[in-house]
Structure formats: structure tokens, C-alpha cells
Design an enzyme around this catalytic site. Structure first.
Site, mmCIF file in Angstrom:
data_model
loop_
_atom_site.group_PDB
_atom_site.id
_atom_site.type_symbol
_atom_site.label_atom_id
_atom_site.label_comp_id
_atom_site.label_asym_id
_atom_site.label_seq_id
_atom_site.Cartn_x
_atom_site.Cartn_y
_atom_site.Cartn_z
ATOM 1 C CB CYS A 182 6.213 0.268 7.392
ATOM 2 S SG CYS A 182 6.355 -1.255 6.421
ATOM 3 C CB CYS A 195 8.685 -1.188 3.127
ATOM 4 S SG CYS A 195 7.080 -1.919 2.713
ATOM 5 C CD GLU A 255 6.888 1.248 0.453
ATOM 6 O OE1 GLU A 255 6.906 2.305 1.092
ATOM 7 O OE2 GLU A 255 5.953 0.421 0.538
ATOM 8 C CG HIS A 309 3.346 -2.532 2.987
ATOM 9 N ND1 HIS A 309 4.016 -2.054 4.090
ATOM 10 C CD2 HIS A 309 2.136 -2.949 3.438
ATOM 11 C CE1 HIS A 309 3.253 -2.185 5.160
ATOM 12 N NE2 HIS A 309 2.106 -2.735 4.786
#
Length: 151
Positions: free
Chosen positions: A106, A109, A80, A78
Site C-alpha cells: 500500500c 508501506c 512490510e 502491515h
């Protein structure tokens, strides 16, 4: 000439960073900022040196995994996560920073951002993950949607 606010400026950079993504499902970007200075950026995609999903296909689509489920069943990382990894690789302290994200983080993260010391998350698009919201709130991380700042 109308000058963008700092929030608009950094969020537009996160949107631009997302353009580097090779994910076939969703392009996301993140920018870590402290004292109005960019510390690191990240976009979603596979680890360095691996074949891109845009080239080999999406594992999640092949396995019919719905959005928001089984994050571990994905070749990609992801945005992040990549931003935090880039900061770590280059010895940049992100404690007390603001994460500007194209999408609400999410739970995976969220946990990483909490432990990395991120103080605030500003996101553009919502992502329904109640546990992520609860954990960020419990950790005292300020979370707000970019629409609240005029985007």
C-alpha cells in the site's frame, strides 16, 4: 528433483511467514533479502503485547471500513512495516534489499520501503493502490509480480 528459483524460494517463505498473522481480514507476510540472505521478516498484526484482532475482533470490520481506505484505523501493523521495524530493532541495514511480499504494498508501506532503501519489491497478489505504484516508480524501486517469475 526440481529446485525452486531464488524468487520462488523467498516468496514461499513470505507466504509461510504470513501464517503467523492474527489479522481476521487478510494474512500478509514480507521477507527482506540481500545477496540471497534473509535480513528480516514481518507479518501483519498488532504491536507486541497487545490483544490480537483474532481475539478482540476487527476494528475495521466494526467500523465498516472498506479495504484500501483509512489504513490508520486499524490495530495492526502491515507486514512490510514489521519487517523494516525488525531490521531496525536488530541493527540490520536493509539498504539495497529486495522485499518479497505476499501482497503488493500500500502507499504507507511503499513510502517506508522507499525511505528504508529497498531497491526492489516482488509481490504475489495485487493490491490496487495507484499512488503506491507511482511513488515506487518515481523512486526507482523495481516492482514486479511473482507470477512473472513462475509463482
Amino acid at each position: 528433483m526440481t529446485r525452486p528459483s531464488w524468487d520462488e524460494y523467498f516468496m514461499s517463505i513470505a507466504q509461510h511467514v504470513a501464517g503467523r498473522s492474527t489479522c481476521v481480514r487478510r494474512q500478509t507476510g514480507a521477507v527482506l533479502v540481500k545477496d540471497k540472505r534473509i535480513l528480516a521478516t514481518g507479518y501483519n498484526g498488532v504491536p507486541s503485547g497487545l490483544a490480537h484482532c483474532a481475539d478482540v475482533g476487527c476494528l475495521r470490520e466494526r467500523l465498516a471500513i472498506p479495504s484500501g481506505a483509512n489504513h490508520e484505523l486499524c490495530r495492526g501493523i502491515h507486514a512490510e512495516q514489521n519487517a523494516v521495524i525488525q531490521a531496525a530493532r536488530h541493527g540490520i541495514c536493509i539498504d539495497g534489499s529486495v522485499a518479497y511480499c505476499t501482497h503488493q504494498p500500500c502507499v504507507l508501506c511503499a513510502k517506508i520501503l522507499i525511505n528504508a532503501g529497498v531497491a526492489e519489491v516482488v509481490y504475489a497478489s495485487p493490491y490496487p493502490d495507484r499512488l503506491a505504484e507511482e511513488m515506487l516508480d518515481e523512486a526507482g524501486v523495481l516492482v514486479r509480480q511473482a507470477a512473472e517469475v513462475g509463482l
